[in-house]
Design an enzyme around this catalytic site. Structure first.
Site, PDB file in Angstrom:
ATOM      1  CB  SER A 103      14.844  63.967  16.010  1.00  0.00           C
ATOM      2  OG  SER A 103      13.541  64.873  16.423  1.00  0.00           O
ATOM      3  CG  ASP A 154       8.826  63.300  11.831  1.00  0.00           C
ATOM      4  OD1 ASP A 154       9.009  64.962  11.440  1.00  0.00           O
ATOM      5  OD2 ASP A 154      10.036  62.538  12.625  1.00  0.00           O
ATOM      6  CG  HIS A 209      11.347  66.626  12.334  1.00  0.00           C
ATOM      7  ND1 HIS A 209      11.285  65.451  12.987  1.00  0.00           N
ATOM      8  CD2 HIS A 209      12.483  66.508  13.307  1.00  0.00           C
ATOM      9  CE1 HIS A 209      11.300  65.308  14.028  1.00  0.00           C
ATOM     10  NE2 HIS A 209      12.738  66.053  14.144  1.00  0.00           N
TER      11      HIS A 209
END
Ligand code: NAG
Ligand code: NAG
Ligand code: NAG
Ligand code: NAG
Ligand code: NAG
Length: 783
Positions: free
Chosen positions: A563, A150, A224
């Site tokens: 996600s 990520d 994220h």
């Protein structure tokens, strides 16, 4: 992704035709040579030899090993065999003809699967952990190593505190890559940090994009990666909240797992993406060697056949090494055929809501009250009504009404917005960006209304101004009221956290939907998990809206997307793996799929965001139930050879099979996909001839298991199962059965998909497989 790449290719062709070819453009490519012959730990000498062989191979084409060394920026040495290099198109075409090379493809960018918003899931009840919780059974995922691919990690986050954790498991061989004085540190919780950017840098260089090299660290500058990693395996953090809302104890699915961050995603590049194939491949190769147990990838791109898909190719080597791979389904829903990460060895996760809402009510001058969702840190005075305007009525003279309605930058006239509540339509730009534009134009608040295709699913975002996100139906009421009166007024209530809301789960409108357009005989997504308004740890390098103007910093943030649902399943995989360390990735996946539920907390079938009944095309086997997944009773297991047989059945010849395995694989004859031992059953082209599927279940429950079958037939389809009972005498025993599917009326054809289920039960365990049937493959009607 295909569409983004196409203009580049076209301009390249144009260039070659009308300019001298001497000025050939370089692009970065992945030269794939399949897996290595050993799945044992390679020695240093082996690794050196592999790299030298890559230099020799390319050097023979370019004229010298030195030129090859300059061109190659990754040599995949351990489990994946191949390299990534900057090459001219002609060179790439030529190397593809080398007999040792099985595939050459462009290093393309992929997208992170996020839509901005938040939420959280637990295996507890009212703050207490019940005895049957998988957390107790699985010792909170103790010592399982979860790898996340990520945007990196914010190591200082409390979610990575290592309080009470023992020594790092001895099998761990990873590192903590700390450079550029960025202060990145590991501990006994966050045991590994690495970053991979050469594919990203190569794309930027080849497209003349300037990069900021000071940001090349594993530190998370986007938020994220910290969010997804802490969702999968974050420690307990009491008092976690977002701007005061949703206060509670944050934790990951496997709170005592060890976690490792592999940074492969960077700020998005124009015409590219954010996570590049070459970097993902490199990270997967290294992570296998590092000794991880679970891989979590909240990343994807448009569907590609497996031999052109870096995630499918790379993760196949992970599966060969017993690592379970979980990936997000994509945020391109709700249209059909939008699901990605389609390989059967990948565990593909859709997104749905949970039973918590951050409610913010919109009140109109006509006394109508409409429920919306928000996590704005500020509120309007509750005793006052403000003038209300549709953004289309506040358009700037030089802007189109559509752009204004969508609250695009530069499309609003501040003199028509100032002091008012602005009503914006969802679409085109980020939800929080619309709030920013409303704020810039002087609005006191924003109502964000769904367009028709978004249905009534709403998301709670940390907007810069008081705001409420409302569904399509509610939005129609607001627009009708504005049209009905000269001086429309309204207000937006402060945010209220509501628990035990019903119905839940509801499929998120953005969650990508089947059928699987690469291989319709495999149902995708496989499962759904919470992915709407998820609260988890965040990077303090960025604001909760990711807008630069926003100077707020938050240790926890709300995000929405597949996600966010993907790492929930990765955390649960960690639990199942802790209880059953010897199970294959397929057995773990089967356990989680066959114990999933298809009903909501109102005991009704799970619905989609338009309140219609959702189907396995939306949620696969259903919504994950971790407490049951640790004791599934039976599993549908698959070996690496089974996956190779799957590729045989898809018509892969020996050349293509070499992408996946170095050893010659003899394709069984006959072998059809109806015999591939997947935990779900899909017959995409049922016509006049009946289709018989075979499956084999392995007993993993009690030694003496007497299972009986029950079937819910899809509409218009007869299903007969043989035998109808399976008696097991020992753990590990395998038994096979056949299910024959037949159209009830042989003249008819099933245009869309119809659904049923096949359930084995011994009274204690319920082992459910969804059954999906169509006559038309992946050609489905737009719902
Ligand atoms: C590069 O990024 C760092 C960290 O975000 C920032 O402080 C710096 O100003 C940036 N430099 C340039 C030239 O943009
Ligand atoms: C959150 O909960 C904790 C523990 O109950 C409490 O100490 C803290 O003050 C709360 N914080 C907020 C912002 O409500
Ligand atoms: C709203 O959605 C419809 C249907 O998808 C689309 O045609 C229309 O352009 C959208 N409206 C705006 C303003 O984007
Ligand atoms: C309209 O004009 C303003 C002021 O010149 C400018 O800032 C804005 O970008 C323009 N908008 C569009 C849509 O062209
Ligand atoms: C194998 O299949 C690929 C893709 O369809 C094709 O390009 C190739 O020529 C085939 N190779 C052989 C040896 O048949």
């Amino acid at each position: 992704m295909g569409l983004l790449i196409l203009p580049l290719l076209l301009s390249f062709v144009f260039f070659c035709l009308f300019q001298t070819p001497a000025l050939a453009v370089k692009k970065s490519y992945i030269v794939y040579m399949g897996g290595h012959s050993t799945v044992l730990e390679p020695s240093f000498a082996d690794v050196k030899a592999v790299t030298n062989s890559h230099y020799n191979l390319l050097g023979s084409l370019l004229g010298s090993d030195q030129k090859a060394q300059d061109a190659i920026f990754y040599s995949y040495q351990r489990y994946i065999n191949g390299f990534a290099a900057n090459l001219e198109e002609g060179e790439a075409a030529e190397i593809a003809t080398n007999p040792n090379v099985v595939s050459v493809f462009l290093n393309q960018g992929r997208k992170l699967h996020t839509t901005r918003s938040w939420d959280f899931m637990g295996l507890e009840r009212n703050g207490a952990i019940p005895a049957d919780s998988a957390w107790n059974v699985a010792r909170f995922g103790e010592n399982t190593i979860i790898a996340n691919f990520d945007t990196g990690v914010w190591p200082e986050s409390e979610s990575f505190n290592d309080e009470g954790m023992g020594p790092i498991p001895s099998k761990w061989r990873g590192v903590c890559q700390s450079e550029n004085n960025d202060g990145v540190r590991c501990n006994r919780k966050l045991i590994g940090i690495r970053y991979f950017n050469k594919g990203y840098v190569a794309f930027a260089a080849n497209n003349n994009i300037q990069l900021n090299a000071s940001t090349f660290t594993a530190r998370d500058h986007g938020g994220h990666g910290t969010h997804t990693l802490s969702t999968a395996g974050g420690s307990f953090v009491p008092g976690a909240n977002v701007l005061g809302f949703g206060n509670g104890t944050a934790k990951g699915g496997s709170p005592k797992a060890r976690v490792a961050a592999y940074k492969v995603c960077w700020p998005a590049l124009v015409g590219g993406g954010e996570c590049f194939d070459a970097d993902i491949m490199a990270a997967i190769d290294v992570a296998i060697a590092d000794g991880v147990d679970v891989m979590s990838l909240s990343v994807g791109s448009g569907p590609r056949d497996f031999f052109h898909d870096a995630i499918a190719l790379g993760t196949f080597q992970a599966i060969r090494n017993g690592i379970t791979v979980v990936a997000s389904a994509g945020n391109e829903g709700p249209g059909p055929g939008t699901v990605t990460n389609l390989a059967p060895w990948i565990f593909t996760v859709g997104a749905s809501t949970m039973d918590r809402e951050f409610a913010s009510y919109v009140s109109l001058g006509n006394k109508m009250h409409l429920k919306g969702s928000s996590l704005s840190g500020t509120a309007l005075p509750s005793d006052k009504l403000f003038p209300l305007t549709s953004a289309a009525d506040a358009k700037a003279a030089n802007a189109s009404a559509d752009d204004a309605l969508l609250c695009q930058a530069g499309s609003l006239d501040p003199t028509k917005v100032k002091g008012k509540i602005l009503v914006c339509l969802r679409g085109l730009s980020a939800r929080v960006e619309k709030g920013y534009q409303a704020h810039l134009a002087g609005a006191v608040g924003m109502i964000l209304a769904n367009n028709v295709s978004d249905g009534n699913g709403v998301l709670a975002d940390a907007h810069l101004l008081p705001a409420s996100h409302i569904g399509y139906t509610e939005g129609q009421h607001v627009f009708a009221y504005i049209r009905s009166t000269k001086n429309p007024v309204g207000s937006i209530s402060p945010v209220m956290t509501q628990l035990d809301t019903k119905p839940a789960p509801i499929m998120a409108s953005f969650s990508s939907v089947g059928p699987n357009i690469i291989e319709p005989a495999i149902l995708k997504p496989d499962i759904t998990a919470p992915g709407v308004s998820v609260i988890a740890a965040y990077s303090e390098a960025v604001s909760p809206t990711e807008i630069e103007f926003d100077k707020r910093r938050v240790p926890f943030n709300t995000l929405s997307g597949t996600s966010m649902s993907c790492p929930h399943v990765s955390g649960i995989v960690g639990l199942v793996k802790t209880v059953h360390p010897s199970w294959s990735p397929a057995a773990i996946k089967s356990a989680i799929m066959t114990t999933a539920k298809t009903r909501d907390n109102d005991k009704q079938p799970i619905r989609d965001s338009s309140s219609l009944k959702a189907t396995p095309i939306d949620y696969g086997a259903g919504h994950v139930q971790p407490n049951r997944a640790v004791d599934p009773g039976l599993v549908y297991d698959l070996t690496v050879d089974d996956y190779l047989n799957f590729l045989c059945a898809r018509g892969y010849n020996q050349t293509l099979l070499r992408l996946f395995t170095d050893k010659p694989h003899v394709c069984p004859k006959p072998f059809g996909l109806e015999n591939f031992n997947y935990p779900s059953i899909t017959v995409p082209t049922l016509l006049a001839n009946p289709v018989t599927v075979t499956r084999t279940v392995t007993n993993v429950g009690s030694a003496n298991g007497a299972y009986k079958v029950s079937v819910k037939e899809p509409r218009g389809v007869m299903v007969s199962v043989e035998p109808t009972s399976l008696d097991f005498k020992s753990i590990g025993e395998k038994k096979s059965f056949k299910a024959t599917l037949k159209l009830k009326s042989s003249a008819s054809k099933i245009e869309d998909y119809v659904f049923g289920q096949l359930v084995w039960s011994d009274g204690k365990h319920v082992v459910r497989s969804p059954v999906a049937v169509s006559s038309t493959g992946n050609q489905v009607k737009i719902r």
